[in-house]
Design a protein around this motif. Structure first.
Motif, PDB file in Angstrom:
ATOM      1  N   HIS A  46      48.902  46.122  41.287  1.00  0.00           N
ATOM      2  CA  HIS A  46      47.479  46.489  41.311  1.00  0.00           C
ATOM      3  C   HIS A  46      46.601  45.375  40.764  1.00  0.00           C
ATOM      4  O   HIS A  46      45.549  45.638  40.182  1.00  0.00           O
ATOM      5  CB  HIS A  46      47.263  47.785  40.544  1.00  0.00           C
ATOM      6  N   THR A  47      47.052  44.139  40.963  1.00  0.00           N
ATOM      7  CA  THR A  47      46.273  42.968  40.577  1.00  0.00           C
ATOM      8  C   THR A  47      45.669  42.327  41.819  1.00  0.00           C
ATOM      9  O   THR A  47      46.387  42.019  42.773  1.00  0.00           O
ATOM     10  CB  THR A  47      47.144  41.935  39.841  1.00  0.00           C
ATOM     11  N   ASP A  48      44.353  42.173  41.809  1.00  0.00           N
ATOM     12  CA  ASP A  48      43.658  41.532  42.925  1.00  0.00           C
ATOM     13  C   ASP A  48      43.512  40.044  42.641  1.00  0.00           C
ATOM     14  O   ASP A  48      43.293  39.629  41.495  1.00  0.00           O
ATOM     15  CB  ASP A  48      42.266  42.145  43.109  1.00  0.00           C
ATOM     16  N   GLY A  49      43.597  39.248  43.696  1.00  0.00           N
ATOM     17  CA  GLY A  49      43.456  37.801  43.541  1.00  0.00           C
ATOM     18  C   GLY A  49      42.003  37.375  43.413  1.00  0.00           C
ATOM     19  O   GLY A  49      41.085  38.200  43.362  1.00  0.00           O
ATOM     20  N   ARG A  50      41.777  36.088  43.365  1.00  0.00           N
ATOM     21  CA  ARG A  50      40.421  35.547  43.288  1.00  0.00           C
ATOM     22  C   ARG A  50      39.641  35.885  44.560  1.00  0.00           C
ATOM     23  O   ARG A  50      40.222  35.914  45.651  1.00  0.00           O
ATOM     24  CB  ARG A  50      40.467  34.028  43.117  1.00  0.00           C
ATOM     25  N   GLN A  51      38.351  36.112  44.428  1.00  0.00           N
ATOM     26  CA  GLN A  51      37.515  36.369  45.586  1.00  0.00           C
ATOM     27  C   GLN A  51      37.483  35.131  46.477  1.00  0.00           C
ATOM     28  O   GLN A  51      37.256  34.026  45.997  1.00  0.00           O
ATOM     29  CB  GLN A  51      36.099  36.740  45.158  1.00  0.00           C
ATOM     30  N   LEU A  52      37.711  35.349  47.764  1.00  0.00           N
ATOM     31  CA  LEU A  52      37.745  34.264  48.753  1.00  0.00           C
ATOM     32  C   LEU A  52      38.794  33.211  48.411  1.00  0.00           C
ATOM     33  O   LEU A  52      38.774  32.113  48.943  1.00  0.00           O
ATOM     34  CB  LEU A  52      36.370  33.595  48.885  1.00  0.00           C
ATOM     35  N   GLY A  53      39.695  33.562  47.513  1.00  0.00           N
ATOM     36  CA  GLY A  53      40.782  32.664  47.165  1.00  0.00           C
ATOM     37  C   GLY A  53      40.474  31.654  46.079  1.00  0.00           C
ATOM     38  O   GLY A  53      41.382  30.985  45.592  1.00  0.00           O
ATOM     39  N   PHE A  54      39.191  31.554  45.660  1.00  0.00           N
ATOM     40  CA  PHE A  54      38.868  30.539  44.643  1.00  0.00           C
ATOM     41  C   PHE A  54      37.784  30.982  43.652  1.00  0.00           C
ATOM     42  O   PHE A  54      37.550  30.299  42.657  1.00  0.00           O
ATOM     43  CB  PHE A  54      38.426  29.236  45.320  1.00  0.00           C
TER      44      PHE A  54
END
Length: 208
Positions: free
Chosen positions: A177-185
């Motif tokens: 339930h961990t989301d990555g960085r927005q737009l990848g960066f």
């Protein structure tokens, strides 16, 4: 006679256009918007999160900090400070959606932060210096549903102990339930508190 026929023809055309536009704009367009809003997304219904029984326990977009009853084990993941309140650790009212309005030079805010850091350090069995910044500060909206990976990791030993499960299992649930960085960066990865707690067994109260 020609005048009457022309008038009737105009009435028929006008009524036909009215009926067509009523069907298109009054039925077709709303139905299309309704359908599109529900394709691949639950945000139109408030991005609800449900427990194992299918009951709504909250929204994945709104922070929820579990209230621990006196004498009960503190077995869930805690959120950031929610709402704008004088009590340094009060969960606040999510409907208020407000920050503290205290500036970086505020002695009042500094006092809140010191109090929160000590409370959290005691709860997690660590030193105050180990408490990450997001644990003792609120977001701009006061409703942040996510916490940092560092704050989630700080809570792993307590959660594992109180739920009588392994720390590896807790970490796996947090990772899921961990989301990555927005737009990848942009920004930092965030852990959704409510979704993790549902995975730990949190249920909606009084749900039929």
């Amino acid at each position: 006679m020609n005048t009457v026929s022309s008038w009737l023809r105009q009435c028929v055309v006008g009524l036909s256009i009215l009926l067509a536009m009523t069907l298109i704009l009054g039925a077709g367009y709303p139905a299309l918007v309704w359908a599109v809003s529900r394709v691949g997304s639950t945000s139109a219904e408030g991005s609800q999160v449900t427990d194992a029984g299918g009951c709504a326990v909250g929204s994945s977009l709104i922070g929820v900090d579990p209230r621990v009853q006196a004498g009960q084990p503190d077995k869930y993941l805690h959120a950031r400070v929610l709402g704008s309140v004088d009590d340094p650790m009060a969960p606040g009212d999510p409907s208020a959606s407000a920050a503290s309005n205290q500036g970086p030079g505020s002695d009042k805010l500094a006092g809140w932060i010191d109090a929160r850091r000590l409370i959290i350090a005691t709860r997690e069995g660590v030193t105050p210096a180990q408490v990450p910044p997001d644990a003792v500060t609120g977001s701009g909206s006061g409703l942040d549903p996510d916490i940092s990976q560092a704050y989630a990791e700080l809570q792993v030993p307590r959660i594992a102990r109180e739920n009588q499960i392994s720390q590896e299992r807790v970490r796996a649930l947090i990772k899921a339930h961990t989301d990555g960085r927005q737009l990848g960066f942009l920004g930092q990865p965030g852990v959704n508190v409510l979704q993790v707690n549902v995975g730990l067994g949190l249920t909606a109260p009084n749900c039929d």
